[in-house]
Design an enzyme around this catalytic site. Structure first.
Site, PDB file in Angstrom:
ATOM      1  N   ASN A  19      12.626   7.904 -31.251  1.00 58.72           N
ATOM      2  CA  ASN A  19      11.285   8.053 -30.684  1.00 58.72           C
ATOM      3  C   ASN A  19      10.820   9.480 -30.979  1.00 58.72           C
ATOM      4  OD1 ASN A  19       8.961   8.142 -29.204  1.00 58.72           O
ATOM      5  ND2 ASN A  19       9.966   8.175 -27.195  1.00 58.72           N
ATOM      6  N   TRP A  20       9.962   9.590 -31.988  1.00 65.93           N
ATOM      7  CA  TRP A  20       9.497  10.934 -32.387  1.00 65.93           C
ATOM      8  C   TRP A  20       8.482  11.498 -31.389  1.00 65.93           C
ATOM      9  CZ3 TRP A  20       8.388  10.575 -38.433  1.00 65.93           C
ATOM     10  CH2 TRP A  20       9.615  10.435 -39.104  1.00 65.93           C
ATOM     11  N   LYS A  21       8.067  10.671 -30.429  1.00 66.64           N
ATOM     12  CA  LYS A  21       7.013  11.075 -29.476  1.00 66.64           C
ATOM     13  C   LYS A  21       5.810  11.631 -30.264  1.00 66.64           C
ATOM     14  CE  LYS A  21      10.628  12.154 -26.193  1.00 66.64           C
ATOM     15  NZ  LYS A  21      10.868  12.325 -24.791  1.00 66.64           N
ATOM     16  N   HIS A  64       7.445   3.121 -21.820  1.00 65.36           N
ATOM     17  CA  HIS A  64       8.176   4.405 -21.812  1.00 65.36           C
ATOM     18  C   HIS A  64       7.742   5.200 -20.578  1.00 65.36           C
ATOM     19  CE1 HIS A  64       9.608   8.370 -22.923  1.00 65.36           C
ATOM     20  NE2 HIS A  64      10.394   7.780 -23.804  1.00 65.36           N
ATOM     21  N   GLU A  67       7.090   8.168 -20.161  1.00 65.21           N
ATOM     22  CA  GLU A  67       5.996   9.120 -20.377  1.00 65.21           C
ATOM     23  C   GLU A  67       4.644   8.414 -20.366  1.00 65.21           C
ATOM     24  OE1 GLU A  67       7.574  11.028 -23.898  1.00 65.21           O
ATOM     25  OE2 GLU A  67       9.187  11.889 -22.683  1.00 65.21           O
ATOM     26  N   GLY A  84      14.785  14.305 -22.006  1.00 63.62           N
ATOM     27  CA  GLY A  84      14.355  15.630 -22.451  1.00 63.62           C
ATOM     28  C   GLY A  84      14.877  16.774 -21.593  1.00 63.62           C
ATOM     29  N   GLY A 114      15.118  10.572 -28.295  1.00 64.78           N
ATOM     30  CA  GLY A 114      13.905  11.381 -28.418  1.00 64.78           C
ATOM     31  C   GLY A 114      14.174  12.636 -29.224  1.00 64.78           C
ATOM     32  N   GLY A 115      14.372  13.752 -28.526  1.00 60.82           N
ATOM     33  CA  GLY A 115      14.485  15.069 -29.163  1.00 60.82           C
ATOM     34  C   GLY A 115      15.398  15.112 -30.378  1.00 60.82           C
TER      35      GLY A 115
END
Ligand code: PEP
Length: 253
Positions: free
Chosen positions: A10-12, A97, A99, A173, A234-235
């Site tokens: 997930n590159w966000k 998600h 977020e 995160g 993610g990160g």
């Protein structure tokens, strides 16, 4: 039967330009070139999907969307539909998600999205996860509510197109991942609820991922002792070599 693990990047809202997205996809594909035994998908910002599609041609990599809308066409300014995502190469879509939930997405909306994704022929990765853990175990009922809501109206026949990502918000995160024991407990809990609803054979079709500060360092033990079916990353997915190492850990456990 052991499922093929799935790891989703997930590159966000990264990276900041089309050329940087193409470079990251090329690096990711190169780092994964010899990796077998794991399904891998990358979820870039939707605006980059179309131009990343040619870069995965002939590779085992698949594209995912980070979000989607449940209607196909219409007066929904700013939204993107399942057929649109499909037309630019997405094979999966993340829904719910945390977020996005933090921006107001409700359980009901997550369910509408999950059903639209599956009806449109893509796989839905439905995210669930508590914001904090408590000694009384209220986090379990919180996750149960999210899970039951996400799956409402999804038929047993469609379960091959459903993936659940357990992502405790406190781990996303933050650099503090769930312990393998915590991840395993929740995987079993989710599996039990799915079994209640769909029976053992149905539940067995659903891959249950863990997400929240997964790194190359903790991926091996989360897979082995957490017994999850893969990761939502993610990160660390923005660092191609590290992401590939996480995928290899998933493949080898
Ligand atoms: C995520 O965005 O789904 C996620 C798990 O992020 P991170 O790996 O950075 O915690």
């Amino acid at each position: 039967m052991k499922k093929t693990p799935l790891v989703v990047a997930n590159w966000k809202m990264h990276p900041g330009s089309s050329s940087a997205a193409k470079s990251l996809m090329r690096e990711t594909a190169k780092a994964l070139a010899r990796t077998r035994g794991v399904d891998v998908a990358v979820a870039p910002p939707s605006v980059f999907l179309g131009e990343l599609q040619p870069l995965i041609a002939g590779k085992k990599l698949r594209l995912a969307a980070q979000n989607v809308f449940y209607e196909k066409l219409g007066a929904y300014t700013g939204e993107v539909s399942v057929p649109m995502l499909k037309s630019v190469g997405a094979a999966l879509a993340i829904v719910g998600h945390s977020e996005r939930r933090a921006l107001g997405e409700t359980d009901e909306l997550v369910n509408k999205k999950a059903r639209a994704v599956i009806a449109g022929g893509l796989a839905a990765i439905a995210c669930v996860g508590e914001s904090k853990r408590d000694a009384r175990g209220d986090y379990l009922s919180f996750v149960e509510k999210q899970l039951r809501a996400a799956c409402a109206g999804v038929s047993a026949q469609a379960l091959g197109k459903l993936v659940i990502a357990y992502e405790p918000i406190w781990a996303i995160g933050t650099g503090t991942n769930a312990t393998p024991h915590d991840a395993h407990e929740m995987k079993l809990f989710i599996q039990r609820i799915l079994t209640d609803t769909y029976g053992r054979a149905g539940a067995a079709k659903v891959r249950i991922l863990y997400g929240g500060s997964v790194t190359a360092k903790n991926a091996g033990e989360l897979m082995q002792d957490g017994a999850v079916d893969g990761f939502l990353v993610g990160g660390a997915s923005l660092r191609a070599a590290e992401f590939a190492s996480i995928c290899r850990s998933a493949a080898s456990s």
